[in-house]
Design a protein around this motif. Structure first.
Motif, mmCIF file in Angstrom:
data_model
loop_
_atom_site.group_PDB
_atom_site.id
_atom_site.type_symbol
_atom_site.label_atom_id
_atom_site.label_comp_id
_atom_site.label_asym_id
_atom_site.label_seq_id
_atom_site.Cartn_x
_atom_site.Cartn_y
_atom_site.Cartn_z
ATOM 1 N N ARG A 1 0.807 -1.226 0.000
ATOM 2 C CA ARG A 1 0.000 0.000 0.000
ATOM 3 C C ARG A 1 0.837 1.272 0.000
ATOM 4 O O ARG A 1 0.425 2.285 -0.537
ATOM 5 C CB ARG A 1 -0.947 0.008 1.205
ATOM 6 C CG ARG A 1 -2.061 -1.002 1.101
ATOM 7 C CD ARG A 1 -3.075 -0.828 2.224
ATOM 8 N NE ARG A 1 -2.463 -0.752 3.537
ATOM 9 C CZ ARG A 1 -2.406 -1.743 4.415
ATOM 10 N NH1 ARG A 1 -2.925 -2.901 4.123
ATOM 11 N NH2 ARG A 1 -1.842 -1.579 5.585
ATOM 12 N N SER A 2 1.972 1.242 0.627
ATOM 13 C CA SER A 2 2.799 2.441 0.739
ATOM 14 C C SER A 2 3.122 2.998 -0.648
ATOM 15 O O SER A 2 3.239 2.261 -1.620
ATOM 16 C CB SER A 2 4.103 2.102 1.469
ATOM 17 O OG SER A 2 4.981 3.190 1.424
ATOM 18 N N ARG A 3 3.276 4.304 -0.698
ATOM 19 C CA ARG A 3 3.651 4.941 -1.963
ATOM 20 C C ARG A 3 5.162 4.970 -2.162
ATOM 21 O O ARG A 3 5.663 5.592 -3.093
ATOM 22 C CB ARG A 3 3.093 6.354 -2.012
ATOM 23 C CG ARG A 3 1.607 6.353 -2.121
ATOM 24 C CD ARG A 3 1.096 7.730 -2.349
ATOM 25 N NE ARG A 3 -0.336 7.683 -2.560
ATOM 26 C CZ ARG A 3 -1.058 8.709 -2.867
ATOM 27 N NH1 ARG A 3 -0.488 9.889 -2.993
ATOM 28 N NH2 ARG A 3 -2.340 8.589 -3.049
ATOM 29 N N TYR A 4 5.878 4.300 -1.296
ATOM 30 C CA TYR A 4 7.335 4.221 -1.403
ATOM 31 C C TYR A 4 7.665 3.439 -2.673
ATOM 32 O O TYR A 4 7.223 2.309 -2.865
ATOM 33 C CB TYR A 4 7.868 3.484 -0.172
ATOM 34 C CG TYR A 4 9.311 3.778 0.203
ATOM 35 C CD1 TYR A 4 10.276 4.073 -0.736
ATOM 36 C CD2 TYR A 4 9.695 3.724 1.531
ATOM 37 C CE1 TYR A 4 11.582 4.320 -0.372
ATOM 38 C CE2 TYR A 4 11.010 3.963 1.915
ATOM 39 C CZ TYR A 4 11.938 4.258 0.956
ATOM 40 O OH TYR A 4 13.228 4.495 1.310
ATOM 41 N N ASP A 5 8.440 4.025 -3.568
ATOM 42 C CA ASP A 5 8.826 3.376 -4.814
ATOM 43 C C ASP A 5 9.544 2.053 -4.532
ATOM 44 O O ASP A 5 10.398 1.978 -3.643
ATOM 45 C CB ASP A 5 9.748 4.313 -5.601
ATOM 46 C CG ASP A 5 10.235 3.686 -6.883
ATOM 47 O OD1 ASP A 5 9.435 3.584 -7.826
ATOM 48 O OD2 ASP A 5 11.426 3.285 -6.910
ATOM 49 N N ALA A 6 9.191 1.014 -5.275
ATOM 50 C CA ALA A 6 9.737 -0.333 -5.041
ATOM 51 C C ALA A 6 11.266 -0.353 -5.136
ATOM 52 O O ALA A 6 11.938 -0.952 -4.288
ATOM 53 C CB ALA A 6 9.118 -1.329 -6.015
ATOM 54 N N LYS A 7 11.825 0.283 -6.151
ATOM 55 C CA LYS A 7 13.289 0.294 -6.300
ATOM 56 C C LYS A 7 13.948 1.035 -5.138
ATOM 57 O O LYS A 7 14.986 0.616 -4.629
ATOM 58 C CB LYS A 7 13.693 0.924 -7.628
ATOM 59 C CG LYS A 7 13.406 0.041 -8.815
ATOM 60 C CD LYS A 7 13.866 0.702 -10.097
ATOM 61 C CE LYS A 7 13.520 -0.185 -11.293
ATOM 62 N NZ LYS A 7 13.920 0.455 -12.554
ATOM 63 N N ALA A 8 13.337 2.121 -4.722
ATOM 64 C CA ALA A 8 13.899 2.903 -3.605
ATOM 65 C C ALA A 8 13.799 2.135 -2.294
ATOM 66 O O ALA A 8 14.732 2.166 -1.480
ATOM 67 C CB ALA A 8 13.176 4.248 -3.485
ATOM 68 N N LEU A 9 12.688 1.439 -2.086
ATOM 69 C CA LEU A 9 12.533 0.647 -0.860
ATOM 70 C C LEU A 9 13.580 -0.457 -0.807
ATOM 71 O O LEU A 9 14.250 -0.642 0.211
ATOM 72 C CB LEU A 9 11.120 0.052 -0.776
ATOM 73 C CG LEU A 9 10.843 -0.864 0.414
ATOM 74 C CD1 LEU A 9 11.125 -0.166 1.747
ATOM 75 C CD2 LEU A 9 9.393 -1.361 0.371
ATOM 76 N N LEU A 10 13.739 -1.197 -1.906
ATOM 77 C CA LEU A 10 14.738 -2.261 -1.937
ATOM 78 C C LEU A 10 16.141 -1.685 -1.752
ATOM 79 O O LEU A 10 16.939 -2.225 -0.975
ATOM 80 C CB LEU A 10 14.654 -3.052 -3.239
ATOM 81 C CG LEU A 10 15.642 -4.209 -3.354
ATOM 82 C CD1 LEU A 10 15.394 -5.253 -2.272
ATOM 83 C CD2 LEU A 10 15.566 -4.843 -4.734
ATOM 84 N N ALA A 11 16.433 -0.587 -2.421
ATOM 85 C CA ALA A 11 17.759 0.028 -2.302
ATOM 86 C C ALA A 11 18.031 0.465 -0.863
ATOM 87 O O ALA A 11 19.123 0.235 -0.332
ATOM 88 C CB ALA A 11 17.870 1.221 -3.254
ATOM 89 N N SER A 12 17.040 1.080 -0.227
ATOM 90 C CA SER A 12 17.229 1.512 1.160
ATOM 91 C C SER A 12 17.445 0.321 2.085
ATOM 92 O O SER A 12 18.343 0.331 2.934
ATOM 93 C CB SER A 12 16.019 2.316 1.630
ATOM 94 O OG SER A 12 15.947 3.539 0.953
ATOM 95 N N LEU A 13 16.619 -0.711 1.938
ATOM 96 C CA LEU A 13 16.750 -1.899 2.785
ATOM 97 C C LEU A 13 18.129 -2.531 2.613
ATOM 98 O O LEU A 13 18.820 -2.823 3.600
ATOM 99 C CB LEU A 13 15.651 -2.909 2.466
ATOM 100 C CG LEU A 13 15.729 -4.230 3.227
ATOM 101 C CD1 LEU A 13 15.605 -4.006 4.739
ATOM 102 C CD2 LEU A 13 14.641 -5.193 2.724
ATOM 103 N N LYS A 14 18.552 -2.727 1.380
ATOM 104 C CA LYS A 14 19.836 -3.388 1.129
ATOM 105 C C LYS A 14 21.014 -2.508 1.568
ATOM 106 O O LYS A 14 22.023 -3.019 2.069
ATOM 107 C CB LYS A 14 19.961 -3.790 -0.341
ATOM 108 C CG LYS A 14 19.008 -4.909 -0.722
ATOM 109 C CD LYS A 14 19.274 -6.125 0.129
ATOM 110 C CE LYS A 14 18.294 -7.231 -0.045
ATOM 111 N NZ LYS A 14 18.526 -8.331 0.908
#
Length: 151
Positions: free
Chosen positions: A102-115
């Motif tokens: 649901r979050s509007r956080y961009d998928a690539k940005a979320l993965l990049a931040s997590l990693k």
């Protein structure tokens, strides 16, 4: 004590007669210790250097990562410990990749931040079914303590 909606974990512990106490931790939601037991040569409480942080969904993970300063401060406090992030969603990694949350956080940005956080603060993220989390937490700590006692 700050952990919310964790009845499924406590129910698992209760069903397996795993003793636990609720108290505030400086970081993470779960930690482990062996209480003093002179009969077995444990002369003082032993607190172990591992903590588990639980997120109940990808949306909670995304929200946490968006609050970068607060999350990063927790990761900094955890540096003296083995830290693990657990997300209650066995398909969570796939959902991040495809933006299925649901979050509007961009998928690539979320993965990049997590990693980036994983690399920077030397922890890993586990995606697991909610129903298995009590078992997972128990066994993570059980085998860590068992290895410690072998020394």
């Amino acid at each position: 004590t700050r952990e919310q909606a964790n009845e499924h974990i406590l129910n698992y512990f209760d069903s397996k007669k795993v003793q636990y106490i609720s108290r505030k931790l400086d970081y993470g939601d779960y930690g482990a210790y062996l209480p003093r037991n002179e009969k077995y040569g444990i002369m003082r409480d032993i607190h172990f250097d591992m903590s588990i942080e639980r997120k109940n969904s990808i949306d909670e993970l995304a929200s946490t990562i968006k609050e970068r300063t607060r999350f990063e401060n927790e990761l900094i406090r955890s540096q003296q410990s083995r830290f693990q992030l657990v997300v209650e969603d066995e398909a969570g990694y796939k959902k991040i990749i495809y933006g299925e949350y649901r979050s509007r956080y961009d998928a690539k940005a979320l993965l990049a931040s997590l990693k980036a956080f994983e690399a920077r603060y030397n922890f890993n993220t586990v995606f697991i079914q909610k129903e298995l989390l009590g078992n997972y937490i128990y066994h993570q700590f059980y085998y860590m303590i068992r290895e410690y006692l072998k020394v």
